[in-house]
Motif scaffolding. Structure first.
Motif, PDB file in Angstrom:
ATOM      1  N   VAL A 209      52.848 -19.974  -8.252  1.00  0.00           N
ATOM      2  CA  VAL A 209      52.771 -21.416  -8.488  1.00  0.00           C
ATOM      3  C   VAL A 209      53.301 -22.162  -7.270  1.00  0.00           C
ATOM      4  O   VAL A 209      53.969 -21.579  -6.414  1.00  0.00           O
ATOM      5  CB  VAL A 209      53.569 -21.815  -9.750  1.00  0.00           C
ATOM      6  CG1 VAL A 209      52.986 -21.140 -10.990  1.00  0.00           C
ATOM      7  CG2 VAL A 209      55.049 -21.491  -9.618  1.00  0.00           C
ATOM      8  N   ASP A 210      53.016 -23.466  -7.203  1.00  0.00           N
ATOM      9  CA  ASP A 210      53.513 -24.306  -6.116  1.00  0.00           C
ATOM     10  C   ASP A 210      54.913 -24.844  -6.411  1.00  0.00           C
ATOM     11  O   ASP A 210      55.697 -25.054  -5.500  1.00  0.00           O
ATOM     12  CB  ASP A 210      52.596 -25.523  -5.903  1.00  0.00           C
ATOM     13  CG  ASP A 210      51.182 -25.137  -5.540  1.00  0.00           C
ATOM     14  OD1 ASP A 210      50.944 -23.976  -5.193  1.00  0.00           O
ATOM     15  OD2 ASP A 210      50.305 -26.016  -5.608  1.00  0.00           O
TER      16      ASP A 210
ATOM     17  N   PRO B 128      43.910 -22.318  -1.255  1.00  0.00           N
ATOM     18  CA  PRO B 128      44.494 -22.866  -2.479  1.00  0.00           C
ATOM     19  C   PRO B 128      44.124 -22.015  -3.695  1.00  0.00           C
ATOM     20  O   PRO B 128      43.236 -21.167  -3.626  1.00  0.00           O
ATOM     21  CB  PRO B 128      43.852 -24.250  -2.577  1.00  0.00           C
ATOM     22  CG  PRO B 128      42.545 -24.098  -1.871  1.00  0.00           C
ATOM     23  CD  PRO B 128      42.791 -23.104  -0.763  1.00  0.00           C
ATOM     24  N   ALA B 129      44.807 -22.275  -4.800  1.00  0.00           N
ATOM     25  CA  ALA B 129      44.485 -21.591  -6.055  1.00  0.00           C
ATOM     26  C   ALA B 129      43.067 -21.949  -6.486  1.00  0.00           C
ATOM     27  O   ALA B 129      42.623 -23.082  -6.284  1.00  0.00           O
ATOM     28  CB  ALA B 129      45.475 -22.002  -7.137  1.00  0.00           C
TER      29      ALA B 129
ATOM     30  N   ALA C 261      49.283 -24.234 -11.357  1.00  0.00           N
ATOM     31  CA  ALA C 261      48.399 -23.663 -10.327  1.00  0.00           C
ATOM     32  C   ALA C 261      46.964 -23.476 -10.820  1.00  0.00           C
ATOM     33  O   ALA C 261      46.217 -22.679 -10.281  1.00  0.00           O
ATOM     34  CB  ALA C 261      48.961 -22.352  -9.779  1.00  0.00           C
TER      35      ALA C 261
END
Length: 145
Positions: A13-14, A79-80, A134
């Motif tokens: 996750v971010d 990115p996800a 995410a």
């Protein structure tokens, strides 16, 4: 070889505190948090200089866990994926809840977005997908009868 059990599902996750908030709002219990780095982590992930923070959360029945990780280094190169449910390889978790509508309302302040509609399959279940941390797709299942 004999499979013993599934241990956990991991999600990168971010924002670790926000992701913990999402899953605790769903009803999971935060078991612990720890930094991860060192030679063993590099060897495990095939990433040189891995530096991460992780959190483990457990379902109320104690049978399932979710590991949330934020990777500080090395940085991701993409990115996800925010692909549709039909895309091969897109992660999807599913949880049984008492009330699917209530669960979605509790998760909205934590960024949950309904993917489609809540659908009922005969007299068996009501089921809805939300996007979680995410972009992971979270299935919420309400058993009927």
């Amino acid at each position: 070889m004999a499979l013993k059990r599934m241990d956990h599902t991991g999600i990168v996750v971010d924002d670790l505190p926000a992701a913990i908030g999402f899953f605790t709002a769903l009803g999971m219990e935060l078991v612990g948090q720890a930094p991860v780095s060192g030679e063993w982590a590099d060897r495990l992930t095939a990433l040189e200089g891995l530096r991460a923070d992780i959190a483990m959360l457990r379902t109320p029945d104690g049978n399932s866990q979710v590991e949330l990780s934020v990777i500080h280094s090395p940085k991701a190169t993409a990115p996800a994926p925010w692909e549709p449910v039909s895309t091969p390889g897109i992660p999807r978790l599913a949880f049984v809840v008492d009330d699917v509508d209530e669960a979605i309302e509790q998760l909205r302040p934590h960024g949950a977005e309904l993917v489609g509609e809540i659908a009922q399959y005969e007299d068996y279940v009501r089921y809805g997908y939300v996007r979680g941390p995410a972009g992971v797709i979270i299935g919420l299942i309400q058993e009927l009868g």
